[in-house]
Motif scaffolding. Structure first.
Motif, PDB file in Angstrom:
ATOM      1  N   ILE A 192       0.653  -0.959   0.032  1.00 38.31           N
ATOM      2  CA  ILE A 192       0.508   0.038   0.356  1.00 38.31           C
ATOM      3  C   ILE A 192       1.236   1.207   0.220  1.00 38.31           C
ATOM      4  CG2 ILE A 192      -1.789   1.536   1.701  1.00 38.31           C
ATOM      5  CD1 ILE A 192      -2.869  -1.440   1.986  1.00 38.31           C
ATOM      6  N   ALA A 274      -5.178   4.998   2.438  1.00 37.92           N
ATOM      7  CA  ALA A 274      -6.087   4.317   1.508  1.00 37.92           C
ATOM      8  C   ALA A 274      -5.081   4.258   0.281  1.00 37.92           C
ATOM      9  CB  ALA A 274      -7.432   4.578   0.884  1.00 37.92           C
ATOM     10  N   ARG A 275      -5.491   2.989  -0.454  1.00 33.06           N
ATOM     11  CA  ARG A 275      -4.767   2.284  -1.389  1.00 33.06           C
ATOM     12  C   ARG A 275      -5.032   3.626  -2.571  1.00 33.06           C
ATOM     13  NH1 ARG A 275      -5.653  -3.007  -5.014  1.00 33.06           N
ATOM     14  NH2 ARG A 275      -4.540  -1.561  -6.831  1.00 33.06           N
ATOM     15  N   LEU A 276      -4.050   3.768  -3.251  1.00 34.77           N
ATOM     16  CA  LEU A 276      -4.105   4.864  -4.861  1.00 34.77           C
ATOM     17  C   LEU A 276      -4.835   4.292  -5.607  1.00 34.77           C
ATOM     18  CD1 LEU A 276      -0.627   5.904  -5.011  1.00 34.77           C
ATOM     19  CD2 LEU A 276      -2.660   7.410  -4.377  1.00 34.77           C
ATOM     20  N   ARG A 277      -5.811   5.063  -6.392  1.00 34.84           N
ATOM     21  CA  ARG A 277      -6.806   4.692  -7.626  1.00 34.84           C
ATOM     22  C   ARG A 277      -5.601   4.038  -8.553  1.00 34.84           C
ATOM     23  NH1 ARG A 277     -11.635   7.581  -9.658  1.00 34.84           N
ATOM     24  NH2 ARG A 277     -11.325   8.094  -7.480  1.00 34.84           N
ATOM     25  N   LEU A 278      -5.731   3.128  -9.682  1.00 37.75           N
ATOM     26  CA  LEU A 278      -4.688   2.398  -9.754  1.00 37.75           C
ATOM     27  C   LEU A 278      -3.294   3.183 -11.338  1.00 37.75           C
ATOM     28  CD1 LEU A 278      -3.362  -0.617  -9.765  1.00 37.75           C
ATOM     29  CD2 LEU A 278      -5.225  -0.629 -11.892  1.00 37.75           C
ATOM     30  N   ARG A 280      -3.706   6.214 -11.115  1.00 34.70           N
ATOM     31  CA  ARG A 280      -2.454   7.719 -10.183  1.00 34.70           C
ATOM     32  C   ARG A 280      -1.241   7.098 -10.286  1.00 34.70           C
ATOM     33  NH1 ARG A 280      -5.429  10.751  -7.232  1.00 34.70           N
ATOM     34  NH2 ARG A 280      -6.832  12.313  -8.166  1.00 34.70           N
TER      35      ARG A 280
END
Lengths: 304, 489
Positions: A192, A274-278, A280
């Motif tokens: 992450i 949180a995880r980044l949008r792919l 991004r």
């Protein structure tokens, strides 16, 4: 031969522990006890007791992949120092070999994933290939900076910057290198905010989805190989901060504490965001590249 | 129009003979006209008694007037089809496909006559191109969730089309309802969707009560309303937790998970089941709260309220969370109208659609819970509506705890009225639940039609991911969190 074996044994034994530290940190932030520190070890032990299942569509490439992953991971570790323990093998230009060993690992992971013919694994492979294009450039940029600072193309000399000497003159550059290297390390190890190693959602995965079809000791090898990769790349980062000319014992202690801090840092990063949008992820890598470039400009202006 | 419209209210029963019977042309015109005038198809189903012709019933809801118009159409013997409404009224598409599957009447001119639940050798929509790849997910999934099959057509990471195939959970609930005793039927109603026990059971009970002229005690009405809100709380909080798991924001997900447990435990205290089973029975409820339990409930709710406020504040103010949720899986206001979407999906697009307000029944006639809406129609909006609704449900529960009426808990229902029809709706946590019951001349239920909000809303998921990233699908899916069992029945 003996130093090589002891070097390899060291990384085999300690790399799962780093994952344990990350897991404990994340559990702490979630208000849980979390899995035991040795859980990654238990996982590997469990997988090695199991048999393997091969899909009928796979070929020798698929079977070779776990072996190559483990072999390249182990080969890469003999070029990095553990604190004041020098690497058993070093030569002029081993830094390039170091980078390309990971290139080889990735290549086999990708064709191993494509070999299954699954649409999930194909997606994962395409993501891995796309992002590694960017992360490799940043990795090279960081190494170029280290070469310029240390005037050496031997990995252990590049890392053995001598905390007080180099850091006093080249502090800003090394900070930039450390930050951009940290980001690359997160990308390379699918942590992450780039990838979520804990998710069960195949459609969002990068690394995990490529190894979906592996099972038993094959999966164990891949898992262990990725633990080693994280440990070795982490040790490159930590070595930047280890002062030179320490006694062996203090050097190793310092190094191990550094690795502990690194594990906790990764755990904290994974807990607070949180995880980044792919789509991004490339932005993050470009950011890392910009940081490294900034370091490059500083060196050019200052004259190393 | 040469007939007088027949309006009913939520939770009412009426003689079957009162329902206007129209011919095909005027039936069609009536549906189109009332839907054009701010109406919405609540239910459209076929009923074919053994010795009679098939009859199609339509229930059109006038959300702003709080009235439901019921009318029917007799299909002449020997006719195998009717003219499809879908080309002009898209929200009829799934109802018509269901009619075709359940009664054999084909909607002629339906643009997508795909089976709803029983599919064999169905060929999926495909795009033939060198650059487009197909991804098939399910019906067996990686997590412990229900079965459903998803077929994506992708160009790189971009989703061009998603086709959803359901029906793996089909248990024949509607048919079962006609064949079993009322004592067993209530247990079946509890199992329509495992996470909406109170919603479905209270709609079922209300139908039986209407059909038998049973007066439900006030205390029972209050307990039902409280249980419904507890169910909403547990699910909304659980869903917010699931959203945070999907975006890898773990501490908050663990916290939401614990809070969900708190609300489930309150259900457990109330009726002995964390999911509200064996609480609602035709005629009332089986359990209530005594003085000591009320104090305990209040204390625990106040604590949970504070915890929820804190964790929601953290979740909704973290930049990386917002950047992930905002403008992901957007559906338009127009899509809500055209497809007749219900529940929080509709409210997240700015539509004030809420059975508790529009068709208030039971305790909601006296306690008005404000309708929570958001405007952007994306994952963020759906999360926000969940947050607002959870807060308002806690407020309602705290208020209700002070006002639980005393008296009876259960009035045993008498025999059902023959040749009657009843309609009950409830705002489950996903949205509008509508149950329609028809009895025959021997007072037995001869048709039971259930509509779970998922039935309306699955199509919205297809739309939400269209043009988006395939890696955003799990997040979109979780933001709707639709029921497979409720759709498949």
């Amino acid at each position: 031969m003996l130093p090589i074996f002891s070097h390899i044994l060291f990384v085999l034994a300690l790399s799962p522990l780093l994952l344990g530290v990350i897991g404990k940190t994340k559990a702490f932030f979630a208000g849980r006890w979390g899995p035991p520190l040795l859980q990654p070890w238990y996982d590997i032990a469990k997988l090695f007791r199991k048999g393997v299942v091969y899909s009928t569509t796979t070929s020798w490439v698929f079977k070779l992949t776990p072996v190559v992953v483990m072999a390249t991971a182990l080969a890469s570790c003999i070029f990095v120092p553990w604190g004041s323990i020098a690497p058993p093998v070093y030569f002029w230009g081993d830094a390039l070999l170091f980078i390309y060993l990971y290139g080889l690992m990735r290549f086999f992971l990708i064709i191993g994933a494509l070999d299954t013919g699954s649409s999930f694994e194909g997606m994962g492979a395409s993501r891995e290939a796309a992002f590694s294009c960017l992360s490799e450039i940043v990795l090279f940029m960081d190494f170029i900076l280290l070469v310029m600072v240390s005037k050496s193309l031997v990995l252990c000399n590049m890392l053995n910057t001598g905390f007080f000497s180099s850091w006093l003159s080249m502090g800003p550059v090394l900070v930039l290198v450390a930050v951009s290297f940290f980001l690359v390390m997160l990308v390379e190890n699918s942590r992450i905010p780039i990838d979520d190693p804990n998710t069960h959602l195949e459609l969002t995965m990068i690394h995990e989805v490529m190894v979906l079809d592996h099972s038993g000791y094959d999966l164990g090898l891949i898992l262990w190989g990725s633990y080693i990769k994280l440990f070795v790349l982490g040790s490159v980062l930590v070595s930047l901060f280890v002062p030179a000319h320490l006694s062996p014992l203090t050097g190793v202690t310092f190094f191990l504490c550094g690795m502990g801090v690194l594990g906790i840092t990764i755990g904290v990063v994974e807990s607070v965001m949180a995880r980044l949008r792919l789509n991004r992820v490339p932005h993050l890598l470009i950011g890392a590249f910009v940081l490294a470039t900034l370091g490059f400009i500083v060196i050019l202006l200052k004259g190393a | 129009m040469s007939f007088e419209r027949f309006y009913v209210h939520n939770g009412q029963a009426w003689a079957l003979a009162q329902v206007p019977v129209l011919d095909e042309v005027s039936f069609r015109r009536e549906i189109l006209e009332s839907c054009a005038a701010a109406g919405r198809l609540v239910s459209l189903f076929a009923h074919g008694p053994k010795d009679k012709n098939i009859c199609i019933y339509a229930v059109v809801g006038m959300d702003h007037e709080g009235r439901l118009s019921v009318f029917s159409m007799q299909v002449p013997a020997g006719k195998t089809g009717f003219e499809s409404l879908t080309p002009v009224l898209p929200q009829a598409h799934l109802f018509e496909r269901e009619i075709a599957e359940q009664s054999g009447l084909q909607p002629q001119g339906h643009p997508w006559p795909k089976p709803v639940r029983r599919h064999q050798n169905y060929s999926f929509y495909q795009i033939h191109s060198e650059e487009v790849h197909e991804v098939a997910v399910g019906p067996v999934h990686a997590g412990i969730i229900e079965p459903g099959h998803f077929r994506f057509q992708c160009h790189g990471e971009e989703v061009l089309n998603l086709e959803i195939q359901l029906g793996y959970q089909h248990r024949g609930i509607e048919k079962m309802m006609e064949e079993i005793s009322l004592e067993r039927a209530v247990l079946v109603a509890e199992s329509v969707a495992g996470d909406t026990v109170i919603g479905h059971t209270s709609a079922f009970c209300s139908n039986i009560e209407a059909l038998s002229d049973t007066q439900v005690p006030l205390q029972a009405e209050m307990i039902r309303a409280m249980a419904l809100e507890l169910e909403r709380l547990a699910n909304h909080v659980g869903d917010l937790g699931a959203l945070s798991t999907d975006i890898g924001f773990l501490p908050v997900s663990a916290y939401y998970g614990r809070l969900r447990g708190e609300f489930l435990n309150l259900s457990m205290e109330l009726c002995g089941s964390r999911f509200g089973r064996s609480l609602c029975r035709p005629g009332g409820v089986l359990f209530s709260l005594d003085e000591g339990m009320i104090d305990d409930f209040r204390r625990r709710l106040l604590k949970a309220k504070k915890d929820f406020t804190d964790v929601a504040e953290l979740f909704f103010s973290t930049p990386s969370v917002l950047s992930r949720l905002e403008s992901t899986g957007r559906i338009s206001r127009q899509a809500v109208e055209q497809l007749g979407l219900v529940g929080l999906t509709a409210r997240a697009c700015g539509h004030e659609r809420d059975v508790r307000t529009d068709y208030a029944s039971g305790m909601f006639r006296f306690h008005h819970i404000p309708v929570s809406t958001a405007s952007s129609g994306d994952v963020y909006a759906r999360a926000l509506v969940r947050r607002l609704e959870a807060q308002r449900s806690i407020e309602f529960l705290l208020e209700a705890l002070q006002q639980i009426p005393s008296g009876e808990l259960l009035n045993k229902p008498s025999r059902l009225k023959p040749d009657s029809m009843a309609l009950s709706m409830a705002e489950g946590w996903r949205g509008e639940i509508a149950h329609v019951a028809i009895t025959d001349s021997q007072s037995r239920i001869c048709r039971y039609k259930i509509k779970d909000p998922s039935f309306n809303n699955w199509m919205a998921l297809s739309l939400a991911v269209r043009g988006g990233q395939i890696s955003d699908f799990p997040l979109c899916n979780k933001s709707f969190n639709l029921s497979y069992a409720g759709h498949d029945l």
